[in-house]
Design an enzyme around this catalytic site. Structure first.
Site, PDB file in Angstrom:
ATOM      1  N   SER A 124      38.332  45.524  34.772  1.00 42.70           N
ATOM      2  CA  SER A 124      39.311  45.158  33.750  1.00 42.70           C
ATOM      3  C   SER A 124      38.694  44.161  32.788  1.00 42.70           C
ATOM      4  CB  SER A 124      40.516  44.519  34.437  1.00 42.70           C
ATOM      5  OG  SER A 124      41.304  43.832  33.492  1.00 42.70           O
ATOM      6  N   TYR A 148      44.691  38.520  40.791  1.00 46.81           N
ATOM      7  CA  TYR A 148      44.390  39.915  40.430  1.00 46.81           C
ATOM      8  C   TYR A 148      43.062  39.991  39.670  1.00 46.81           C
ATOM      9  CZ  TYR A 148      44.128  43.842  37.279  1.00 46.81           C
ATOM     10  OH  TYR A 148      43.656  44.900  36.562  1.00 46.81           O
ATOM     11  N   LYS A 152      39.045  41.651  40.602  1.00 46.85           N
ATOM     12  CA  LYS A 152      38.202  42.550  39.786  1.00 46.85           C
ATOM     13  C   LYS A 152      36.810  41.945  39.634  1.00 46.85           C
ATOM     14  CE  LYS A 152      41.178  45.789  39.170  1.00 46.85           C
ATOM     15  NZ  LYS A 152      41.005  47.065  39.899  1.00 46.85           N
ATOM     16  N   ASN A 178      43.605  47.786  27.210  1.00 45.25           N
ATOM     17  CA  ASN A 178      45.020  47.961  27.570  1.00 45.25           C
ATOM     18  C   ASN A 178      45.420  49.437  27.548  1.00 45.25           C
ATOM     19  OD1 ASN A 178      44.674  45.111  26.786  1.00 45.25           O
ATOM     20  ND2 ASN A 178      46.860  44.998  27.170  1.00 45.25           N
TER      21      ASN A 178
END
Ligand code: UFG
Length: 328
Positions: A124, A148, A152, A178
């Site tokens: 991400s 979170y 990643k 996104n």
């Protein structure tokens, strides 16, 4: 190629399954259905004419994985399965660290044990933290603001170290911007359980009348109209990016941004949604959301050059396809 797709019934996973099937790869889906729906399997069949082999398993469970790797002779793994809600990760950090890291470790172990030498990972843009856009793959990563994001960054590190130590094991780390939109059939798309956290599904629910209004988180950022700017990418472009990453993966550690390179503000998204779909989207400006950054968009040159891949779909396509899926 014969590919294991973990989390293959989720939002990005399901679109990638469709793309891989269209390109004649054979796929096997492993998904525990914690945030996805078994009906998606039939939708994939409706779109492609192929039902992938499906196993309802949790990829943190070593014995289940072992059975799978024993049964199939995989050429590669695309690992989507994971928890992804930023706010929830702050409330339940151990669930996030356990699920997202153990799955990456167990899958890597199986790949080494069974000589599966291609691993594509869902990372991400959050790993860039507060770096200044355009964000480039070789930037020094800055701390992320939540568990979170940390899962990643740590997963990237685990895979990098594993590939350095095992030269036959090649990894591709894909940093998504996104993801929005849906397959043009309207059959598969993003269907978050409960009240959505992300902008596009929230806008869709407001347009449909399921939620009263959208809360715009801050209009005092240093951006074109004061609202947050992001690099929205159509999920089908993203799926094509995965197929390109897999097909070009030969050795070493390869990191790619998957974005469009173009920033769009919250108000621009709302106004495009209203115009293209001819609906109303009532909204109210409220305080900034803690942890949000002002601007995030990708430098896309590396993926264009090395993967020969470029996002083709624009914001109009994204809002139209999101809305079509919502109406279905
Ligand atoms: N926003 C609103 N109102 C809402 C929801 C969002 O104004 O109800 C704004 C946000 O403040 C931001 C923009 O819309 O400016 C986009 O917000 P999203 O929640 O849709 O997406 P984020 O950029 O915050 O987060 C996304 C993913 C994360 C990932 C991150 C990486 O959801 O998983 O990108 O950059 F970590």
């Amino acid at each position: 190629m014969k590919i294991l797709v973990t989390g293959g019934l989720g939002f990005i996973g399901s679109h990638t399954c469709v793309e891989l099937i269209n390109r004649k790869h054979r796929i096997v889906v492993a998904d525990n259905l914690s945030n996805s729906n078994i009906e998606t399997l039939e939708k994939i069949n409706e779109i492609t004419g192929v039902i992938p082999d499906f196993h309802q398993i949790d990829v943190t469970e070593e014995s289940k994985l072992e059975e799978l790797f024993n049964k199939y002779d995989f050429d590669g793994v695309i690992h989507f399965a994971g928890y992804k809600a930023v706010g929830e990760s702050v409330e339940k950090p151990l669930d996030y660290y356990y699920n997202n890291l153990v799955s990456t470790i167990k899958l890597s172990e199986m790949c080494l044990k069974y000589n599966v030498d291609k691993f594509v990972f869902s990372s991400s843009a959050t790993v860039y933290g507060d770096n200044k856009s355009p964000l480039k793959e070789d930037m020094k990563l800055l701390p992320t603001t939540n568990p979170y994001g940390e899962t990643k960054a740590i997963s990237e590190r685990i895979l990098k170290d594993t590939a350095f130590a095992n030269t036959d094991f090649a990894v591709s780390l894909l940093r998504y911007f996104n993801p929005v939109g849906a397959h043009e059939s309207g059959l598969i798309g993003e269907d978050p359980k409960g009240v959505p956290n992300n902008l596009m599904p929230y806008v869709s629910k407001v347009a449909k009348g399921e939620l009263d209004k959208l809360y715009v988180f801050g209009n005092d950022y240093d951006t074109v109209d004061g609202t947050g700017v992001r690099d929205y990418i159509h999920v089908v472009d993203l799926a094509e990016g995965h197929a390109a990453a897999l097909e070009n993966l030969n050795s070493g550690v390869n990191i790619y941004n998957l974005g469009t390179g173009k920033g769009t503000s919250v108000l621009e998204i709302i106004n495009t949604f209203i115009k293209v779909n001819e609906v109303e989207v009532p909204y109210e400006i409220v305080e900034r959301r803690p942890g949000d950054i002002a601007v995030s968009y990708a430098d896309t040159k590396k993926a264009e050059k090395e993967l020969n891949w470029k996002a083709k779909r624009n914001i109009e396509d994204m809002v139209r396809d999101s809305w079509r899926f919502e109406l279905n």
